[in-house]
Scaffold this motif. Sequence first.
Motif, mmCIF file in Angstrom:
data_model
loop_
_atom_site.group_PDB
_atom_site.id
_atom_site.type_symbol
_atom_site.label_atom_id
_atom_site.label_comp_id
_atom_site.label_asym_id
_atom_site.label_seq_id
_atom_site.Cartn_x
_atom_site.Cartn_y
_atom_site.Cartn_z
ATOM 1 N N UNK A 97 40.772 -28.891 29.113
ATOM 2 C CA UNK A 97 40.799 -30.043 30.021
ATOM 3 C C UNK A 97 39.558 -30.920 29.912
ATOM 4 N N UNK A 98 38.916 -30.918 28.753
ATOM 5 C CA UNK A 98 37.848 -31.893 28.505
ATOM 6 C C UNK A 98 38.470 -33.276 28.340
ATOM 7 N N UNK A 99 39.673 -33.307 27.729
ATOM 8 C CA UNK A 99 40.469 -34.532 27.619
ATOM 9 C C UNK A 99 41.858 -34.173 28.127
ATOM 10 N N UNK A 100 42.425 -35.034 28.980
ATOM 11 C CA UNK A 100 43.666 -34.681 29.687
ATOM 12 C C UNK A 100 44.887 -34.520 28.785
ATOM 13 N N UNK A 101 45.052 -35.420 27.811
ATOM 14 C CA UNK A 101 46.257 -35.362 26.976
ATOM 15 C C UNK A 101 45.908 -35.180 25.512
ATOM 16 N N UNK A 102 46.776 -34.469 24.798
ATOM 17 C CA UNK A 102 46.533 -34.180 23.387
ATOM 18 C C UNK A 102 46.556 -35.453 22.544
ATOM 19 N N UNK A 103 47.420 -36.411 22.898
ATOM 20 C CA UNK A 103 47.465 -37.660 22.135
ATOM 21 C C UNK A 103 46.161 -38.442 22.292
ATOM 22 N N UNK A 104 45.580 -38.405 23.479
ATOM 23 C CA UNK A 104 44.299 -39.073 23.712
ATOM 24 C C UNK A 104 43.196 -38.368 22.908
ATOM 25 N N UNK A 139 45.030 -21.589 33.059
ATOM 26 C CA UNK A 139 45.221 -22.226 34.363
ATOM 27 C C UNK A 139 44.089 -23.224 34.586
ATOM 28 N N UNK A 140 44.344 -24.174 35.456
ATOM 29 C CA UNK A 140 43.365 -25.221 35.744
ATOM 30 C C UNK A 140 42.015 -24.638 36.174
ATOM 31 N N UNK A 141 42.051 -23.613 37.017
ATOM 32 C CA UNK A 141 40.813 -23.018 37.538
ATOM 33 C C UNK A 141 40.023 -22.296 36.439
ATOM 34 N N UNK A 142 40.736 -21.749 35.443
ATOM 35 C CA UNK A 142 40.081 -20.967 34.392
ATOM 36 C C UNK A 142 39.658 -21.813 33.203
ATOM 37 N N UNK A 143 40.056 -23.074 33.159
ATOM 38 C CA UNK A 143 39.772 -23.934 32.012
ATOM 39 C C UNK A 143 38.267 -24.107 31.806
ATOM 40 N N UNK A 144 37.501 -24.157 32.901
ATOM 41 C CA UNK A 144 36.052 -24.366 32.777
ATOM 42 C C UNK A 144 35.338 -23.162 32.170
ATOM 43 N N UNK A 145 36.008 -22.007 32.107
ATOM 44 C CA UNK A 145 35.407 -20.814 31.504
ATOM 45 C C UNK A 145 35.477 -20.831 29.977
ATOM 46 N N UNK A 146 36.199 -21.795 29.399
ATOM 47 C CA UNK A 146 36.341 -21.865 27.947
ATOM 48 C C UNK A 146 35.143 -22.523 27.273
ATOM 49 N N UNK A 147 34.313 -23.249 28.047
ATOM 50 C CA UNK A 147 33.173 -23.938 27.456
ATOM 51 C C UNK A 147 32.010 -23.959 28.437
#
Length: 79
Positions: free
Chosen positions: A11-18, A68-76
């Motif tokens: 979720x650093x960027x919302x959409x894959x196309x972007x 999940x949205x809450x766990x996305x920040x744990x990836x980086x």
Amino acid sequence: MRLDKFLKVSRLIKRRTVANEACDAGRVLVNGKAAKASVKVKVGDIIEIQFGTKNVKVEVLDIQETTKKEEAKDLFRYL
């Protein structure tokens, strides 16, 4: 994992196309080099994204296919 998919899943960027467009425009660097959307990202890589006048620099800590949205920040981690 592909760079564009990682940017979306984390979720650093919302959409894959972007994310794809940002990579094509040369606004995404991986380990200091301009990266295409298809570049393979691995744990420990440094990703730098240029959003207009703002730069975001992160280190990849984990790679998951979905999250999940809450766990996305744990990836980086912000640098």
